[in-house]
Scaffold this motif. Sequence first.
Motif: not given
Length: 183
Positions: A40-41, A43-44, A110-111, A169
């Motif tokens: 997710r990092r 994509f962030a 991305m929370d 997260n």
Amino acid sequence: MSYSDSGNSGPQARPWRSDGAAHAYDPYLHPELFRGVATRRVFAFLIDMVVISVPVILGYIFIALFGVVTLGFGWALFWLAWPASVIWAIVYYGACIGGPSSATIGMRIMDLELRTWYGAPGYFVLGATHAVLFWVSVSFLSPFVVLVGLFNGRRRLLHDFVLGTIVINNSVRAPVPQTARTY
């Protein structure tokens, strides 16, 4: 408190560092804080690049059109575009990480959130330094910056180690309270 005073053994009973300071987020005690963080990092980061690029592209288009209107004199502003782009990126990261959510727009989508190793939220100088150190480390050690994150439990990258930061997260750290039952 030393290890011998606690009477416990194993990684779950030792959230202490070798110098005696405690990490706020232990991957052995709370693995849910780090689950999926690396992916997710990425994509962030991509989302943040779009957010940073849009005003920069609009600025270049404005300068180009301004140069046409002023018969070429406005194109002299192109020398300001690159430094302004760098300043914009540093201010963006500093303001977002220094804000109440301790996360950039991409990280919020991305929370994710950035914290110091002892659990404090980010601040402007930390966010700006985080961005600068990331770009410098990627420029010189590109594959190693990413590989470091694959071999540690907290999924910290090279610049995270240097600055003492951690990305976790957000929803796991601060779960959303359930609504009250009406019956």
